[in-house]
Design an enzyme around this catalytic site. Structure first.
Site, short mmCIF file in Angstrom:
data_model
loop_
_atom_site.label_atom_id
_atom_site.label_comp_id
_atom_site.label_asym_id
_atom_site.label_seq_id
_atom_site.Cartn_x
_atom_site.Cartn_y
_atom_site.Cartn_z
N THR A 46 8.47 0.79 -0.23
CA THR A 46 8.07 1.55 -1.41
C THR A 46 8.31 3.04 -1.22
O THR A 46 8.85 3.72 -2.09
CB THR A 46 6.58 1.31 -1.71
OG1 THR A 46 6.33 -0.08 -1.82
CG2 THR A 46 6.16 2.01 -2.99
N TYR A 109 6.00 -8.19 -11.30
CA TYR A 109 6.23 -8.45 -12.72
C TYR A 109 6.18 -9.94 -13.06
O TYR A 109 5.55 -10.34 -14.04
CB TYR A 109 7.56 -7.85 -13.21
CG TYR A 109 7.72 -7.95 -14.72
CD1 TYR A 109 7.02 -7.10 -15.56
CD2 TYR A 109 8.53 -8.93 -15.29
CE1 TYR A 109 7.13 -7.21 -16.94
CE2 TYR A 109 8.64 -9.06 -16.67
CZ TYR A 109 7.94 -8.19 -17.48
OH TYR A 109 8.04 -8.30 -18.85
N TYR A 135 3.70 -8.62 2.25
CA TYR A 135 3.20 -7.31 1.80
C TYR A 135 2.38 -7.53 0.55
O TYR A 135 2.91 -7.86 -0.51
CB TYR A 135 4.38 -6.38 1.56
CG TYR A 135 4.05 -4.99 1.10
CD1 TYR A 135 2.76 -4.46 1.15
CD2 TYR A 135 5.06 -4.15 0.61
CE1 TYR A 135 2.48 -3.17 0.73
CE2 TYR A 135 4.80 -2.87 0.18
CZ TYR A 135 3.51 -2.38 0.24
OH TYR A 135 3.23 -1.11 -0.18
N ARG A 140 0.39 -2.45 -7.37
CA ARG A 140 1.76 -2.17 -7.79
C ARG A 140 2.46 -3.39 -8.40
O ARG A 140 3.32 -3.24 -9.27
CB ARG A 140 2.60 -1.68 -6.60
CG ARG A 140 2.38 -0.22 -6.24
CD ARG A 140 3.36 0.19 -5.15
NE ARG A 140 3.24 1.59 -4.80
CZ ARG A 140 3.94 2.58 -5.35
NH1 ARG A 140 4.82 2.32 -6.29
NH2 ARG A 140 3.77 3.82 -4.96
N LYS A 164 1.13 -7.04 5.78
CA LYS A 164 0.75 -5.66 5.48
C LYS A 164 -0.23 -5.73 4.32
O LYS A 164 0.12 -6.15 3.22
CB LYS A 164 1.96 -4.81 5.11
CG LYS A 164 1.61 -3.39 4.68
CD LYS A 164 2.84 -2.64 4.19
CE LYS A 164 2.46 -1.25 3.68
NZ LYS A 164 3.63 -0.52 3.12
N ILE A 206 1.33 0.39 8.67
CA ILE A 206 2.62 0.80 8.11
C ILE A 206 2.31 1.98 7.22
O ILE A 206 1.67 1.83 6.18
CB ILE A 206 3.30 -0.37 7.38
CG1 ILE A 206 3.66 -1.47 8.39
CG2 ILE A 206 4.56 0.12 6.65
CD1 ILE A 206 4.26 -2.72 7.79
#
Length: 296
Positions: A46, A109, A135, A140, A164, A206
Site C-alpha cells: 500500500t 471491492y 494481509y 481499506r 499482517k 511491517i
C-alpha cells in the site's frame, strides 16, 4: 522459520516529477534502509502506491528491489489483487525473481465470502510456492479475514506462513492467535500497535514509520525480543505522536511528505492521492523534529 523477525519497511515508491518510477532514488532508499538496520524490505505494498502502478511497473519494481538487495535482508513482494488470476501471475513472477515472501492483501471491492477467501489464497499460494503473508486491512478493502479462516489457511495451505494484521482490533488479533495455536507468524500492520502485537506472540511489524525512522522501529522489536519490554514500550510510546502525524492523512501521503521534508526527494504521488495539506504537514514536521529526525 519466519520470513523475517523485526521491522520490515513498507517502502515508498519514489517518483520523478513526470510520475515515472524513480529507480535511481529507489536504490538509494534501499541502501539507506539496510544501513539503518531494517530487517526486511516490503516492496509494492500500500505504501508503495501499488494500486496506481501498472502491472509492468509493479513487477519491474519488485524485481529491481530483489536484485539490488541481493539477499542481504529478505524482500517481501506485494502481489495481492482483487483478481485471483492477476495475484497468482504476479506472485509466480515474484517467486521466480527470488522474492523471499509475498504479501497478499484481501481482495478489495469484491467482498469475497470466507470460503471465497480460502479458495483465493489457496489458489495463489499453491501456484506460487513461496512463503505468503496474508494481509488483513478491512478499513481499506471492505473485507476481513475471520480468525477461523486464518487458522484453516495456516493449517491447510502449505505456503501460508504469516499474517499482517492491520484491523486495529487487538481482540481479533488475539482470536487469530488462539485459533492458529502456533501455526502462523504474526506481524503488526499498525505502527501504534507494535508492542501489543508482540505481546500476543508477534514476530515484528511491517512498518510505515521505518521509512523515516528505521533504527528506532527495529529497536522497538529488538528490545522486546531481548526481554527489555519496558524499554521497548517506552520507545513505542515516544513514537506515537509521530505515528499519528504519519497517518493524519491517508497513507502514503504523509510518509512521502516526510521523506521530502528530509531531503530524500521521493517525488509526488499519483492521483487520486494528492499532496499533504499545509496544516497537517506543519504538524508532521514538528513531530519529526521532536523525534530527532533531521529535516532538510
Amino acid at each position: 522459520m519466519a520470513i523475517f523477525e523485526g521491522a520490515g519497511v513498507a517502502i515508498v515508491t519514489p517518483m520523478k516529477e513526470n510520475l515515472e518510477v524513480n529507480y535511481d532514488k529507489l536504490e538509494e532508499l534501499l541502501e539507506e534502509q539496510i544501513a539503518g538496520g531494517t530487517d526486511a524490505i516490503v516492496i509494492c505494498g500500500t505504501t508503495g502506491e501499488s494500486a496506481t502502478l501498472t502491472e509492468e511497473e509493479h513487477m519491474r519494481t519488485i524485481k529491481f528491489a530483489i536484485d539490488k538487495v541481493n539477499h542481504r535482508i529478505p524482500v517481501v513482494a506485494g502481489t495481492g489483487s482483487n483478481s485471483t488470476a492477476t495475484a497468482t501471475q504476479m506472485s509466480k513472477e515474484a517467486a521466480e525473481a527470488g522474492a523471499d515472501g509475498i504479501l497478499l492483501v484481501t481482495p478489495y471491492y469484491n467482498k469475497a465470502t470466507q470460503n471465497g477467501l480460502i479458495k483465493h489464497y489457496t489458489t495463489i499460494t499453491d501456484e506460487a510456492k513461496v512463503p505468503a503473508i496474508l494481509y488483513n486491512v478491512p478499513s481499506r478493502t471492505g473485507c476481513s479475514l475471520a480468525a477461523s479462516t486464518v487458522a484453516y489457511l495456516a493449517k491447510n495451505a502449505e505456503y501460508v506462513t504469516a499474517i499482517k494484521e492491520a484491523s486495529g482490533d487487538i481482540s481479533h488479533v488475539a482470536d487469530i492467535m488462539h485459533a492458529c495455536d502456533g501455526a502462523i507468524d504474526l506481524y503488526s500492520g499498525n505502527d501504534d500497535q507494535i508492542v501489543p502485537i508482540l505481546s500476543l506472540g508477534g514476530k515484528g511489524v511491517i512498518s510505515v514509520l521505518s521509512n523515516v525512522a528505521p533504527k528506532e522501529t527495529h529497536d522497538i522489536v529488538a528490545l522486546f525480543m531481548e526481554g527489555k519490554v519496558k524499554e521497548s514500550c517506552e520507545l513505542q510510546l515516544k513514537a506515537l505522536p509521530l505515528v499519528h502525524a504519519l497517518f493524519s492523512e491517508v497513507n502514503p501521503i504523509p510518509v512521502k511528505a516526510a521523506l521530502n521534508l528530509m531531503g530524500k526527494e521521493v517525488g509526488p504521488l499519483r492521483l487520486p492521492l494528492t499532496e499533504m495539506e499545509a496544516a497537517h504537514q506543519a504538524v508532521l514536521a514538528e513531530e519529526m523534529r521532536k523525534f530527532g529526525i533531521k529535516l532538510a
